[in-house]
Each structure stands twice: as C-alpha cells, then as structure tokens.
Design a protein around this motif. Structure first.
Motif, PDB file in Angstrom:
ATOM      1  N   ARG A 117      92.679  62.873  41.922  1.00 25.92           N
ATOM      2  CA  ARG A 117      93.901  62.995  41.129  1.00 25.92           C
ATOM      3  C   ARG A 117      94.278  64.458  41.080  1.00 25.92           C
ATOM      4  O   ARG A 117      93.482  65.262  40.591  1.00 25.92           O
ATOM      5  N   PRO A 118      95.447  64.867  41.554  1.00 23.75           N
ATOM      6  CA  PRO A 118      96.440  64.008  42.193  1.00 23.75           C
ATOM      7  C   PRO A 118      95.921  63.465  43.529  1.00 23.75           C
ATOM      8  O   PRO A 118      95.182  64.151  44.230  1.00 23.75           O
ATOM      9  N   LEU A 119      96.334  62.244  43.840  1.00 27.89           N
ATOM     10  CA  LEU A 119      95.898  61.584  45.075  1.00 27.89           C
ATOM     11  C   LEU A 119      96.870  61.969  46.187  1.00 27.89           C
ATOM     12  O   LEU A 119      98.087  61.843  46.023  1.00 27.89           O
ATOM     13  N   ASP A 120      96.314  62.443  47.295  1.00 28.73           N
ATOM     14  CA  ASP A 120      97.148  62.900  48.414  1.00 28.73           C
ATOM     15  C   ASP A 120      97.618  61.683  49.226  1.00 28.73           C
ATOM     16  O   ASP A 120      97.048  61.329  50.241  1.00 28.73           O
ATOM     17  N   LEU A 159      87.735  67.918  36.537  1.00 26.57           N
ATOM     18  CA  LEU A 159      86.387  67.347  36.616  1.00 26.57           C
ATOM     19  C   LEU A 159      85.911  67.446  38.060  1.00 26.57           C
ATOM     20  O   LEU A 159      86.643  67.068  38.979  1.00 26.57           O
ATOM     21  N   ILE A 160      84.700  67.963  38.239  1.00 25.75           N
ATOM     22  CA  ILE A 160      84.134  68.075  39.585  1.00 25.75           C
ATOM     23  C   ILE A 160      82.941  67.132  39.685  1.00 25.75           C
ATOM     24  O   ILE A 160      82.001  67.225  38.885  1.00 25.75           O
ATOM     25  N   PHE A 161      82.995  66.231  40.624  1.00 28.20           N
ATOM     26  CA  PHE A 161      81.916  65.255  40.829  1.00 28.20           C
ATOM     27  C   PHE A 161      81.106  65.656  42.051  1.00 28.20           C
ATOM     28  O   PHE A 161      81.600  65.613  43.172  1.00 28.20           O
ATOM     29  N   GLU A 162      79.858  66.039  41.793  1.00 28.65           N
ATOM     30  CA  GLU A 162      78.977  66.491  42.871  1.00 28.65           C
ATOM     31  C   GLU A 162      78.000  65.361  43.158  1.00 28.65           C
ATOM     32  O   GLU A 162      77.309  64.889  42.252  1.00 28.65           O
ATOM     33  N   HIS A 163      77.966  64.904  44.416  1.00 26.47           N
ATOM     34  CA  HIS A 163      77.140  63.734  44.714  1.00 26.47           C
ATOM     35  C   HIS A 163      75.665  64.113  44.827  1.00 26.47           C
ATOM     36  O   HIS A 163      75.305  65.011  45.601  1.00 26.47           O
ATOM     37  N   ALA A 164      74.835  63.394  44.066  1.00 26.67           N
ATOM     38  CA  ALA A 164      73.417  63.750  43.994  1.00 26.67           C
ATOM     39  C   ALA A 164      72.727  63.691  45.353  1.00 26.67           C
ATOM     40  O   ALA A 164      71.803  64.464  45.616  1.00 26.67           O
ATOM     41  N   LEU A 165      73.173  62.797  46.215  1.00 27.43           N
ATOM     42  CA  LEU A 165      72.503  62.660  47.516  1.00 27.43           C
ATOM     43  C   LEU A 165      72.879  63.777  48.483  1.00 27.43           C
ATOM     44  O   LEU A 165      72.278  63.909  49.540  1.00 27.43           O
ATOM     45  N   ALA A 188      80.875  61.581  26.246  1.00 22.46           N
ATOM     46  CA  ALA A 188      81.900  62.596  25.977  1.00 22.46           C
ATOM     47  C   ALA A 188      83.290  62.083  26.327  1.00 22.46           C
ATOM     48  O   ALA A 188      84.264  62.827  26.302  1.00 22.46           O
ATOM     49  N   LEU A 189      83.383  60.812  26.639  1.00 26.60           N
ATOM     50  CA  LEU A 189      84.655  60.269  27.151  1.00 26.60           C
ATOM     51  C   LEU A 189      85.790  60.448  26.149  1.00 26.60           C
ATOM     52  O   LEU A 189      86.922  60.749  26.525  1.00 26.60           O
ATOM     53  N   ASP A 190      85.496  60.293  24.866  1.00 30.15           N
ATOM     54  CA  ASP A 190      86.561  60.477  23.876  1.00 30.15           C
ATOM     55  C   ASP A 190      87.138  61.884  23.961  1.00 30.15           C
ATOM     56  O   ASP A 190      88.355  62.059  23.976  1.00 30.15           O
ATOM     57  N   GLN A 191      86.285  62.880  24.038  1.00 28.62           N
ATOM     58  CA  GLN A 191      86.761  64.261  24.115  1.00 28.62           C
ATOM     59  C   GLN A 191      87.545  64.495  25.410  1.00 28.62           C
ATOM     60  O   GLN A 191      88.567  65.166  25.414  1.00 28.62           O
ATOM     61  N   ILE A 192      87.033  63.927  26.509  1.00 29.76           N
ATOM     62  CA  ILE A 192      87.675  64.148  27.807  1.00 29.76           C
ATOM     63  C   ILE A 192      89.052  63.485  27.849  1.00 29.76           C
ATOM     64  O   ILE A 192      90.045  64.090  28.245  1.00 29.76           O
ATOM     65  N   TYR A 228      87.812  57.941  36.280  1.00 30.59           N
ATOM     66  CA  TYR A 228      88.410  59.133  35.665  1.00 30.59           C
ATOM     67  C   TYR A 228      89.767  59.449  36.287  1.00 30.59           C
ATOM     68  O   TYR A 228      90.643  60.004  35.631  1.00 30.59           O
ATOM     69  N   ALA A 229      89.913  59.079  37.579  1.00 29.99           N
ATOM     70  CA  ALA A 229      91.179  59.352  38.264  1.00 29.99           C
ATOM     71  C   ALA A 229      92.311  58.504  37.702  1.00 29.99           C
ATOM     72  O   ALA A 229      93.477  58.728  37.997  1.00 29.99           O
ATOM     73  N   HIS A 230      91.985  57.527  36.875  1.00 30.96           N
ATOM     74  CA  HIS A 230      92.991  56.701  36.214  1.00 30.96           C
ATOM     75  C   HIS A 230      93.770  57.486  35.163  1.00 30.96           C
ATOM     76  O   HIS A 230      94.848  57.090  34.762  1.00 30.96           O
ATOM     77  N   ILE A 231      93.205  58.621  34.728  1.00 33.46           N
ATOM     78  CA  ILE A 231      93.709  59.282  33.517  1.00 33.46           C
ATOM     79  C   ILE A 231      94.696  60.406  33.835  1.00 33.46           C
ATOM     80  O   ILE A 231      94.311  61.427  34.403  1.00 33.46           O
ATOM     81  N   PRO A 232      95.968  60.212  33.441  1.00 32.96           N
ATOM     82  CA  PRO A 232      96.927  61.308  33.627  1.00 32.96           C
ATOM     83  C   PRO A 232      96.510  62.505  32.780  1.00 32.96           C
ATOM     84  O   PRO A 232      96.063  62.341  31.644  1.00 32.96           O
ATOM     85  N   GLY A 233      96.646  63.679  33.324  1.00 34.21           N
ATOM     86  CA  GLY A 233      96.275  64.893  32.582  1.00 34.21           C
ATOM     87  C   GLY A 233      95.001  65.516  33.106  1.00 34.21           C
ATOM     88  O   GLY A 233      94.708  66.666  32.820  1.00 34.21           O
ATOM     89  N   LEU A 234      94.208  64.736  33.859  1.00 29.33           N
ATOM     90  CA  LEU A 234      92.991  65.282  34.467  1.00 29.33           C
ATOM     91  C   LEU A 234      93.241  65.539  35.945  1.00 29.33           C
ATOM     92  O   LEU A 234      94.102  64.916  36.559  1.00 29.33           O
ATOM     93  N   LYS A 235      92.443  66.450  36.514  1.00 29.47           N
ATOM     94  CA  LYS A 235      92.379  66.599  37.970  1.00 29.47           C
ATOM     95  C   LYS A 235      90.932  66.328  38.375  1.00 29.47           C
ATOM     96  O   LYS A 235      90.003  66.713  37.656  1.00 29.47           O
ATOM     97  N   ILE A 236      90.776  65.651  39.491  1.00 27.11           N
ATOM     98  CA  ILE A 236      89.450  65.163  39.884  1.00 27.11           C
ATOM     99  C   ILE A 236      89.093  65.656  41.286  1.00 27.11           C
ATOM    100  O   ILE A 236      89.756  65.278  42.259  1.00 27.11           O
ATOM    101  N   LEU A 237      88.057  66.475  41.381  1.00 30.75           N
ATOM    102  CA  LEU A 237      87.599  66.967  42.685  1.00 30.75           C
ATOM    103  C   LEU A 237      86.283  66.298  43.067  1.00 30.75           C
ATOM    104  O   LEU A 237      85.404  66.118  42.219  1.00 30.75           O
ATOM    105  N   THR A 238      86.170  65.944  44.346  1.00 33.28           N
ATOM    106  CA  THR A 238      84.953  65.272  44.822  1.00 33.28           C
ATOM    107  C   THR A 238      84.467  65.951  46.100  1.00 33.28           C
ATOM    108  O   THR A 238      84.685  65.434  47.196  1.00 33.28           O
ATOM    109  N   PRO A 239      83.820  67.120  45.980  1.00 35.34           N
ATOM    110  CA  PRO A 239      83.371  67.815  47.193  1.00 35.34           C
ATOM    111  C   PRO A 239      82.368  66.974  47.982  1.00 35.34           C
ATOM    112  O   PRO A 239      81.360  66.540  47.432  1.00 35.34           O
ATOM    113  N   SER A 240      82.670  66.774  49.265  1.00 35.83           N
ATOM    114  CA  SER A 240      81.837  65.892  50.091  1.00 35.83           C
ATOM    115  C   SER A 240      80.997  66.676  51.073  1.00 35.83           C
ATOM    116  O   SER A 240      80.217  66.099  51.820  1.00 35.83           O
ATOM    117  N   ASN A 241      81.186  68.005  51.096  1.00 38.81           N
ATOM    118  CA  ASN A 241      80.494  68.817  52.110  1.00 38.81           C
ATOM    119  C   ASN A 241      80.227  70.194  51.540  1.00 38.81           C
ATOM    120  O   ASN A 241      80.691  70.543  50.449  1.00 38.81           O
TER     121      ASN A 241
END
Lengths: 320, 319
Positions: free
Chosen positions: B234-237, B168-174, B89-93, B136-149
C-alpha cells in the motif's frame, strides 16, 4: 487567588456549561449529529487544570472534550463548525464532536478509543524531554480507562523511563452505565498508579480551587523531578453519557443530590459571599457568553460544507 | 560485495541513527539481547540508552508512545518482535496512527516507522507463523513495505523515514540469512513501487516478500514467465501489474497470506476490472491453506506455498 482570576474561572465554567447546553439544543434541532458527550457538571475539573497550562503545553483528551479544546484556545466558532460538520471546523468536518484537533493550540484530540491517548501522551512528553523543550504534557481520561490494559502499560512506561507526563483521571463514577464499584475490584484509583511507582493524589473535581491546588502540586513535582504524576478528580456528569442514554443505571435522586454540589453554583456563592463579584456582573457575563454563542452558531451555520471532491484528500501527508 | 539480509537491515538502521538525531529504536529485546533476530546486536553499546530502548512487553504501550513521539517531532523506529504480536498494538496502529492525519483535517502527521518480522516456515506453530501484511494493506493511511531481497532490506528504512506517514516494514524471517551480491552503496530505487524481477512474455507472476525467491526459483524452470515483486502493498502499484498482464495475457498471484478476502483477492479484482479483455485465462492464486499453520513439518510445508506448488500451477497455466 485574585478576584480577576476567580472571575475568569467563573466565566469559563459558565461558558462551558452554556456551550454544552446549547450543543444539546442544536442536537435536538439536528444541527449536530452523531455522538455528543456533554461535560455538564464537570466544568470545575477542566477549568482548574487548564488555568495552569500554557499555550505551548500538550493536551490530549477523550471524546468528552469540547471544554478541553475550548480552554486550550481552540476558537468556539471552529468547535461549533466542527460539530456542524463544516469546512471551517477545527478538523474540517472530518472529526465531529469526538475528534476536535488543533495543531496550532497543541490540542491532540479528541480520542474516542478509551485509554488510547495515554501512551501517546507519554510519547509526546518523551519527545519534549528528548528535545529539551520545556512544555508540560497532560492527558485526560475517564475512570473507565483504568480498566484497560493500556492504562497500566502507559503508567509503567512513564514511570520506568521517568517521562514527565500528568495523567488526569476524570472520575465521574460511571463508564457509560457501569459504575466503578461494579467494574473494578480496587476502586481507590490512586492505588493503581502507586503500583507503578507513580506518585498520585486524589482531589475534589467539583471544587475548582481544589483542582487548581492539586494540579499546581503535580506540575511543580513533574517539572522538578521529571517523573509522571497521577491525579484523580472525583466529579459527576449531570447529563446522560450521550444522547442515546436513557439512564437506567442511576436514580434521579442520585443526580439531584450531586447537583447540590454544582461547581458553578459553588463558585458563584463563594465569590458573591466575599463580594468578589456582584449579581449584575454575573448577569453581564451571561449576556456576553450568549453573544459569543450566537456568533459561533452563526459562523458554523454560514460555514460552507467541505466539497465532496476533497473527500479523499489528507489521507497521507505529502512528501516534502 | 556480498551482504546478508540481516546485515542489510543493520546497515539501514545504523544509517538512520547516524544521519538523524531524532531517530530512536524502541522494541522488545532490541538492546541488551541484541534483537530477537540479532538485527540490532551491539547497537545499545554503540548508540547508548538514549537511542536504543528495551521496551517491556507492552506492544500497544510502546507503539502508542511511538505515535506520540512522532507527533512531538521525533522519528521513532518501533520494532514489534513479530507480526503476530502486532495484533496487541492493532488499536494504536489502526485507530490512531492510520487515522490521525485525515481525522484531524490534515493537521497532524504521524511519521512513525514500525518494523516487524513476518511469515511462517520455521515450525513455530500457529501463533508465530502469521503473514498478515496483506491485512494491514487494507488500511487507508498506512504504507506497507515488504522487502524481499537484500537491496530492498537495505533501503526500506530509508524509504520509510523519508516519508512523513506511518510506514510498516515487514521483514520475512526466512530471508534473514539470505546472502546476495549488492553494490557498495544502496541503490534506493523506486520507493513504494513494484519492480519486474524477471522479464517474460507468457505469464505474469505477481508476488511479494517471502514468496519472491520461491517464485523466481519456480520460474527458472520455464523460459518466459514475468515475475513482479510488488515491494509495497500500500499503495499498490497497479500499473506495473496491468502493463505486464496486457503483454502476457495470463496472471498468477502468489501470496503467503490466507486466500479469503485477501491481498491476492484484491489484485485479482483489479486485474479483472482493468484488464478483463486482455486475459486469456482466469486469474489464478496460490495462497496459504485456510488453516492455522500447523507445527508438524510436513503439514506446515503443505500449508504454505512451496516452489513445486508454484511450478505446477505455472505449468498448468502455460499448457
């Protein structure tokens, strides 16, 4: 069809032709840069379809979309200013020829990735359906797009979930320089829609009346059945794919033979024969169009450039 | 109360469905199957087929549908089963969701949420173990969340849906089975910002997602390492990083992604650009090895940063 409607059709087709030819002139003068894809020869197709759409309907198109934007209501001046890369362009100079947008006119671009607009149109129609809003969604794409996987994904999704979207294939026989028979094992494109259980019909894209008739059938089907519809219109572009195309893949003879079915010529003759219009009135149309063109070019020329300080604006929508 | 990362995600999705009729869930096996990771189990029965959509295996198709639905006024929550399949789906994203707002001169916004699981460590082989969130964080226009807890897993969808941009929300499988103590109500603090997870004076460890708990465990062996969870790529604090590095004078980045041309490289460059004279040591990085993730357990363990790898590097840097 009343004579007033027919005149409007002729006027719009002539206006598209002139807009495209003028864009070419402006390209050689380096007022317009980048890629420029002209719709010359295909005018009947978009004019016929758009004559049945309303302001509140959704339209998505390809990178050969000046005419689609124009007939959806986007002012010629802002289209021209966009191609000039100016701040009063319909995409503020961010889009150019291939990325015309207008939220006000529900014109969703201007997509330069072949096939990418199809699922998005399905999504737009899905939104209208689930919000119970009565509006049509029409997506235009070339026959090159049927080679993309996304074409099949989109038709399947629309068919599977009964999403009322009208897929309009502008089959101008060449995907850039590759002819349909050199790229597809199955060249009857309606069959590709049928395998997804999408009702489909082919029409003559060089005949505005046929386009209108077929589109009317599609619209009433979609409205009544709440299902998608696939229309294929055969057409032909008289100009090269873009400004960088030496046209090695087709003969002058072929182009000349297609020019015999020039849709504008055909409509002119049709109207003159039936005395629905006079030569004088056609000349008057040409003059009116020329005036509109001059005004648009003047507007685009005068329009200021976007300040470079605003370059990084509009990357994200503000949180309300 | 105690809550698992999975239940936190479930709570987030249910809150979204309950509070906004424009929200719908679409993805592969989100309905009848209950979600590949059982995150949406029971939702089809509860919310019905007009809110929960089992999509065919057409990642580009249903992601594009989500973009169109967002343009049309809905609030789609698209689930792509894993980051690995998101490439379909990268083209669409990238070419549509991320570009549309700017390319249309600010006219159109795409309030689309895409959730996906990410990360390796379960012997699933090279095609099911990617960690591409930095990409994905390379791409301007997206916001990237990575919940770790668990707390962030509860809030990330709320953050995403209250933002009118593609998130985009990245949920870690582990992390899915991780259980943590959380307050009765979600805190929802500092959306799209980093957080200091552990205070320290001697070294700054910068990490996110699946590497946060490992880093915290490694740091428990040392008295004074500061741990920053970026939470959002992204945005990176940058400020939270700079403030810490100015205090500790040492920086270690732990990133599950590949090293070359990566998020860790970006963070390292930013520290160098802004905190060069504060540094007592060169910035160090621990990343996944530059190979496709192998199947065999011992090789996979060697390819992805482990607690001991992190602890060893900290020890070196503190020596």
């Amino acid at each position: 069809m009343t004579s007033i409607n027919c005149r409007k059709l002729l006027f719009e087709m002539m206006m598209i032709r002139r807009m495209e030819e003028l864009s070419l002139e402006l390209y050689t003068k380096e007022k317009i840069r980048g890629f420029l894809h002209l719709y010359v020869g295909q005018e009947a197709l978009v004019t016929g379809v758009m004559s049945l759409l309303r302001k509140e309907d959704n339209v998505m198109a390809t990178y050969r979309e000046h005419a689609h934007a124009l007939l959806k209501g986007v002012p010629l001046s802002s289209i021209m200013a966009e191609m000039f890369g100016k701040s009063q362009g319909c995409s503020k100079g961010r889009g150019g020829s291939m990325h015309l947008f207008s939220k006000e006119h529900r014109f969703f671009g201007g997509n330069a990735i072949v096939g990418a607009g199809l699922p998005q149109a399905v999504g737009l129609a899905f939104a209208s359906l689930s919000q119970n809003v009565k509006r049509n969604t029409v997506v235009f794409f070339g026959e090159g797009a049927v080679a993309e996987g996304i074409f099949h994904e989109s038709l399947n999704l629309a068919s599977l979930w009964n999403i009322p979207v009208i897929f309009i294939c502008e089959n101008n026989l060449y995907a850039m320089g590759t002819s349909l028979e050199r790229s597809q094992a199955q060249t009857e494109l309606t069959k590709k829609a049928q395998v997804h259980n999408v009702i489909s019909q082919a029409g003559d894209g060089m005949d505005v009346f046929d386009v209108i008739e077929k589109t009317r059938q599609a619209l009433s089907y979609v409205e009544e059945k709440k299902k998608p519809y696939f229309l294929e219109f055969k057409t032909y572009r008289f100009r090269p794919h873009s400004m960088f195309d030496p046209e090695l893949y087709r003969s002058k003879k072929e182009i000349e033979s297609w020019k015999k079915s020039d849709p504008i010529l055909k409509l002119r003759v049709h109207l003159l024969d039936r005395e629905m219009i006079t030569e004088v009135e056609i000349k008057k149309m040409e003059d009116d169009i020329e005036l509109l063109m001059q005004e648009a070019v003047l507007f685009a020329d005068k329009s200021p450039l976007e300040p470079v300080t605003d370059l990084e604006k509009n990357l994200y929508e503000d949180v309300l | 109360m105690k809550m698992s990362y999975r239940d936190a995600l479930r709570e987030g999705i249910q809150t979204a469905l309950d509070s906004d009729p424009r929200v719908f869930i679409m993805g592969e096996d989100v309905g009848a199957y209950g979600g590949t990771y059982a995150v949406t189990k029971g939702f089809l029965n509860k919310y019905g087929p007009n809110r929960i959509f089992d999509a065919p295996l057409s990642e580009a198709g249903f992601t594009g549908l989500g973009i169109g639905a967002a343009l049309g006024g809905l609030r789609p929550v698209i689930e792509i089963m894993t980051v690995n399949f998101s490439l379909l789906a990268l083209d669409q994203i990238l070419n549509s969701a991320a570009l549309l707002h700017h390319m249309s001169g600010g006219q159109f916004s795409v309030p689309l949420v895409i959730r996906m699981t990410t990360g390796g460590g379960r012997q699933l082989g090279a095609q099911h173990s990617h960690s591409l969130e930095g990409w994905y964080a390379h791409i301007p226009g997206l916001k990237i969340l990575t919940p770790s807890n668990v707390e962030d897993a509860r809030s990330s969808l709320y953050f995403a849906l209250t933002n009118p941009n593609p998130v985009l929300i990245f949920e870690h499988a582990l992390l899915l089975n991780t259980i943590e103590e959380v307050p009765d109500q979600p805190c929802r603090i500092h959306p799209f910002k980093g957080l200091v997870k552990k205070q320290g004076e001697d070294l700054t460890l910068i990490t996110y997602g699946g590497m946060v708990n490992r880093s915290l465990e490694a740091c428990s062996r040392f008295s004074s390492v500061e741990v920053i969870d970026l939470r959002c790529l992204r945005p990176l604090d940058s400020e939270i990083i700079f403030n810490s590095v100015r205090k500790t004078h040492k920086a270690l980045i732990v990133d599950e992604g590949w090293r070359s041309c990566s998020l860790s490289a970006e963070i390292s460059a930013r520290i160098m650009e802004t905190c060069f004279y504060d540094l007592h040591l060169p910035v160090e990085r621990i990343c996944r090895k530059e190979v496709p993730i192998p199947y065999a357990r011992h090789l996979e363990l060697a390819a992805i940063p482990q607690v001991d790898d992190i602890a060893l590097k900290i020890k070196e840097m503190l020596a």
